[in-house]
Scaffold this motif. Structure first.
Motif: not given
Length: 352
Positions: A293-296, A299-305, A319-320, A341-347
């Motif tokens: 799941s993703g979160e705002l 102003g920054r991003g959080v991914v929880v797995v 994430l930034a 912000e239009g970025q794609i991050t590969l985790l």
């Protein structure tokens, strides 16, 4: 999808309290543009993935090299300074066979710096090989949000601010049914067996809340059950791959949560509360073991797995920018993450 990011090693640096700083573990950060990424989807062979942005552009990427294979702008051609269109994408999905990209978007015409006429509300069916739109599905009369393919790829469901969800035959482009709702659409998902549609709506200001998520029969369009409102806003829905569980991500001023419902249960099987607020997107891995799941947050991003089969603490990635879209690789070891912000991050996931 099994070879997504093959050959790329992402080094993880563990931070206090189980956090991982994505900026220190990624070898590639791709930039789609500067606007919100509304959806990312990995192709079935894992060699490519597609991203769609609110700025009206869709890009197909090589997952190993990060190179753009094609890019399309949904604005009409030709453009001049005096006459042009503005297209805004709100939803995107990739067919299970990887051949078709469905994009929901609005298109407004500008003539001499003034909006002219009414906006169009379209679902474009793009050829995944080159991005060319081969057909448009027309019928919605307001902004179209999420779209989702059935497991066999023959049907597409869409939800809209016109208070309807519509089911489409992809081969013919014909609308098969329209589901009337009391509230505007918010999220939609197809069950893996193709028999049910899960549909979330958002409350209308000043109107007493209705049940916010319903299960609808694909053949008749009739609601077969609803789920009681537990939070004011539903942000995303996802069926587990075996179709037994529906995950509902929701929030309000009191916090955020993900409820896992067995389809016939009267109470959630499990409620997950490891997000503080503003859950934006959820996704199951192909084997159903992992839920991301993703979160705002500020102003920054959080991914929880999370590993749903164990009691271990989830992995949390910073994430930034705020997270707006996620999709798993088929073996569940990697995530493609789109941001506001239009970025794609590969985790690369640190799941044992």
């Amino acid at each position: 999808m099994r070879t997504l990011l093959g050959g790329i090693t992402l080094l993880a640096v563990l931070l206090p309290n189980g956090w991982m700083d994505a900026s220190k573990m990624q070898t590639q950060k791709l930039q789609h543009g500067s606007s919100i990424i509304v959806s990312v989807r990995v192709t079935p062979d894992g060699k490519q993935f597609v991203s769609a942005s609110t700025d009206g552009t869709v890009i197909m990427w090589n997952a190993q090299t990060g190179k753009r294979l094609w890019q399309v702008d949904l604005d009409e051609k030709p453009k001049t300074k005096e006459r042009y269109t503005i297209s805004q994408i709100l939803g995107m999905d990739l067919s299970p066979d990887g051949n078709t990209v469905a994009v929901s978007y609005s298109r407004s015409r500008v003539i001499s710096n003034r909006l002219e006429g009414k906006s169009e509300y379209r679902i474009g069916l793009l050829n995944a090989r080159d991005g060319l739109e081969r057909q448009a599905l027309l019928g919605h009369t307001a902004l179209i949000g999420r779209v989702a393919f059935s497991h066999d790829g023959r049907l597409l469901v869409s939800e809209s601010a016109d208070n309807t969800a519509r089911l489409w035959n992809i081969e013919t482009g014909r609308q098969l049914l329209s589901i009337n709702m009391k509230e505007r659409g918010a999220a939609v998902a197809f069950s893996p067996d193709g028999k049910l549609i899960a549909l979330a709506t958002q409350p209308i200001y000043g109107v007493p809340p209705q049940p916010i998520v319903g299960l609808y029969d694909v053949q008749s369009g009739q609601m077969v059950r609803n789920f009681p409102r537990r939070k004011s806003n539903v942000n995303d829905l996802a069926f587990s791959p075996d179709g037994r569980i529906l995950a509902i991500a929701s929030d309000d001023l009191s916090g955020a949560q993900i409820d896992l419902w067995e389809l016939s249960a009267q109470e959630p099987t499990r409620t997950i509360t490891d997000h503080q607020k503003d859950i934006t997107t959820i996704s199951f891995s192909a084997n159903g073991r992992l839920l991301a799941s993703g979160e705002l947050r500020g102003g920054r991003g959080v991914v929880v797995v999370r590993d749903l089969t164990t009691d271990r603490q989830p992995q949390i990635y910073k994430l930034a920018a705020g997270v707006s879209a996620i999709d798993f690789s088929p073996n569940g070891t990697r995530l493609v993450v789109g941001t506001e912000e239009g970025q794609i991050t590969l985790l690369s996931l640190q799941i044992q």
